[in-house]
Design an enzyme around this catalytic site. Structure first.
Site, PDB file in Angstrom:
ATOM      1  N   SER A 213       1.715   9.308  -0.057  1.00 47.84           N
ATOM      2  CA  SER A 213       0.991   8.074   0.232  1.00 47.84           C
ATOM      3  C   SER A 213       0.370   8.030   1.617  1.00 47.84           C
ATOM      4  O   SER A 213      -0.564   7.275   1.846  1.00 47.84           O
ATOM      5  CB  SER A 213       1.929   6.884   0.064  1.00 47.84           C
ATOM      6  N   HIS A 241       2.180   6.482  -6.700  1.00 54.70           N
ATOM      7  CA  HIS A 241       0.788   6.373  -6.245  1.00 54.70           C
ATOM      8  C   HIS A 241      -0.165   7.103  -7.184  1.00 54.70           C
ATOM      9  O   HIS A 241      -1.184   7.636  -6.745  1.00 54.70           O
ATOM     10  CB  HIS A 241       0.648   6.890  -4.815  1.00 54.70           C
ATOM     11  N   LYS A 272       2.949  -1.352  -8.076  1.00 57.52           N
ATOM     12  CA  LYS A 272       1.708  -0.943  -7.401  1.00 57.52           C
ATOM     13  C   LYS A 272       0.520  -1.203  -8.334  1.00 57.52           C
ATOM     14  O   LYS A 272       0.124  -2.348  -8.514  1.00 57.52           O
ATOM     15  CB  LYS A 272       1.827   0.502  -6.925  1.00 57.52           C
TER      16      LYS A 272
HETATM   17  C1  LIG Z   1       6.407   2.547  -3.499  1.00 57.16           C
HETATM   18  C2  LIG Z   1       7.175   3.749  -3.789  1.00 57.16           C
HETATM   19  C3  LIG Z   1       8.488   3.669  -4.259  1.00 57.16           C
HETATM   20  C4  LIG Z   1       9.228   2.369  -4.384  1.00 57.16           C
HETATM   21  O1  LIG Z   1       8.760   1.635  -5.471  1.00 57.16           O
HETATM   22  P1  LIG Z   1       9.302   0.131  -5.675  1.00 57.16           P
HETATM   23  O2  LIG Z   1       9.120  -0.142  -7.111  1.00 57.16           O
HETATM   24  O3  LIG Z   1       8.457  -0.722  -4.772  1.00 57.16           O
HETATM   25  O4  LIG Z   1      10.727   0.131  -5.246  1.00 57.16           O
HETATM   26  C5  LIG Z   1       9.124   4.843  -4.604  1.00 57.16           C
HETATM   27  N1  LIG Z   1       8.512   6.048  -4.470  1.00 57.16           N
HETATM   28  C6  LIG Z   1       7.247   6.157  -4.003  1.00 57.16           C
HETATM   29  C7  LIG Z   1       6.606   7.491  -3.889  1.00 57.16           C
HETATM   30  C8  LIG Z   1       6.537   5.003  -3.638  1.00 57.16           C
HETATM   31  O5  LIG Z   1       5.305   5.115  -3.157  1.00 57.16           O
END
Ligand SMILES: *Cc1c(COP(=O)(O)O)cnc(C)c1O
Length: 426
Positions: A213, A241, A272
């Site tokens: 990310s 992502h 997301k």
């Molecule tokens: C955002 C993210 C998470 C966490 O996801 P949530 O559902 O917000 O807990 C885990 N791994 C990666 C790679 C992320 O970008």
């Protein structure tokens, strides 16, 4: 004591209570004072290091044009709202209907009395979307990552993890008792050496983010899968992502490499691109999912996802499973932003992903730049050490399907204006 020795009377009780109160308060005061001073010095250290994170307060839904609580209206370029579905009217309506029909929450974990028909429907839709046998839904992907390694891997097993994997993968791996290897970021030579070192394990698991990310770069998944085949290892991809918007039809990193079904285990988030409410999941072989339901601690010991959140996830999957409209708009927008910025002289990192890091180098420059952008009503965030390597400070722009061309042009114009002012570009 006094009550046993003395005949209880009002005066004795009054004195007794007074003494008790005095002792408790004195103790608490000293205790609290100690706690506060210990933490205070830690807080100072964070501030001095320049890594203090202040939270801006938003007074509107998540969208491209947001209202801050100081009355300022800004254009938002830092949400993970890739498909623009966070405030989609159909998603909101589905959540409202579920609130009416299924209530606000379950007051239970899944296995006691916390599984409604919509929870099963959501899990089935996710399985269908990824073309996997089964899916288990958690409160977050952080939880999914915290639960899987400890459940699956024993001291007879090995896990190999990219050194730049997400914090939740790192923490999840910490909890398990397998032999642990960290390979250099996206370095297949190093991964192969470590696979060689770890031969003879019961299970060998390679774990990687699909898309990283901070850089918008993609894991070399095809090579990872080939290596896994060669060494009889399993592959695990965290596609937070990528799910919903990366690859030709949004199936994520494996589809980006034309390798649908190539990964053994996928973890991802509903927080997301998929509506952004909350929730995470593991999807893969049905035996694995069955084991997770029996043993995964964040699943067994944490509350079920609330119905409105479940329903918004279902609606999003309906919207994107058979249509690439949102994805197409996001790709067009990404292309537009990247090409205009590049021809203006900016360096944009990443592999044509809607994460578009505008590389600036110096940490102070990145934070000054972001501050000036906000003065012109463009909301972007600067990232610097220790979140990214030293001298690689940047502003991370995230493009959404919901942005209009005009909004993107406006952001690029402001980037150019400030870029010239700060002599980043000519
Ligand atoms: C955002 C993210 C998470 C966490 O996801 P949530 O559902 O917000 O807990 C885990 N791994 C990666 C790679 C992320 O970008």
């Amino acid at each position: 004591m006094s009550r046993i020795l003395l005949k209880p009377n009002k005066f004795a009780i009054f004195i007794e209570t007074l003494i008790a109160k005095f002792l408790a308060n004195g103790y608490r005061l000293q205790h609290t004072h100690n706690l506060k001073s210990v933490i205070q010095s830690q807080l100072e250290t964070i501030k001095k290091a320049g890594t203090w994170k202040a939270e801006r307060i938003i007074a509107s839904p998540q969208r491209t044009q947001i209202l801050l609580n100081n009355g300022k209206k800004v254009l938002n370029f830092c949400a993970n709202n890739y498909l623009g579905l966070s405030d989609n009217p159909k998603v909101i309506e589905a959540a409202k209907n579920a609130l009416d029909k299924y209530g606000a929450g379950l007051s239970s974990v899944r296995f006691i009395c916390g599984t409604q028909e919509i929870h099963k429907e959501l899990e089935n839709k996710i399985s269908a979307f990824h073309k996997r046998e089964d899916t288990i839904v958690y409160a977050s992907c952080f939880d999914a990552n915290a639960g899987i390694f400890e459940t699956l891997l024993t001291p007879e097993d090995t896990v190999l993890s990219d050194e730049l994997n997400h914090a939740s993968i790192i923490d999840g791996i910490r909890l398990c008792k397998a032999k642990k290897f960290r390979y250099k970021h996206r370095d297949m030579k190093d991964l192969e050496e470590k696979l060689n070192e770890s031969s003879g394990s019961r299970l060998t698991l390679i774990a990687t983010d699909g898309v990283f990310s901070m850089d918008g770069t993609v894991a070399p998944l095809k090579d990872i899968i080939e290596l896994a085949k060669k060494y009889n290892a399993l592959t695990f991809v965290d596609d937070c992502h990528a799910t919903g918007f990366f690859g030709k039809t949004g199936r994520g990193t494996e589809e980006h490499f034309n390798y649908l079904g190539g990964v053994d285990i996928i973890n991802s988030t509903l927080g997301k691109a998929l509506g952004g409410a909350a929730g995470g999941y593991t999807t893969g072989p049905k035996e694995l999912i069955a084991l997770l339901r029996q043993r995964s601690r964040p699943y067994l010991f944490s509350n079920s996802l609330p119905p409105p959140v479940v329903a918004s996830g279902i609606k999003v999957l309906d919207l994107i499973s058979n249509s690439t409209d949102f994805l197409q708009r996001m790709e067009d927008n990404t292309h537009h932003f990247r090409s205009r910025m590049t021809s203006a002289g900016f360096i944009i990192s990443g592999d044509n992903h809607p994460i578009c890091p505008v590389m600036l180098g110096d940490a102070k420059l990145a934070s000054d730049f972001a501050e000036k952008m906000l003065e012109k009503n463009i909301y972007v965030i600067g990232f610097s050490y220790p979140v990214v390597p030293r001298e690689k400070a940047r502003i991370r722009v995230q493009i959404s399907a919901a942005h209009t061309k005009e909004e993107i042009d406006r952001a690029v114009d402001v980037f150019i204006e400030i870029g010239r002012e700060l002599q980043v570009i000519q």
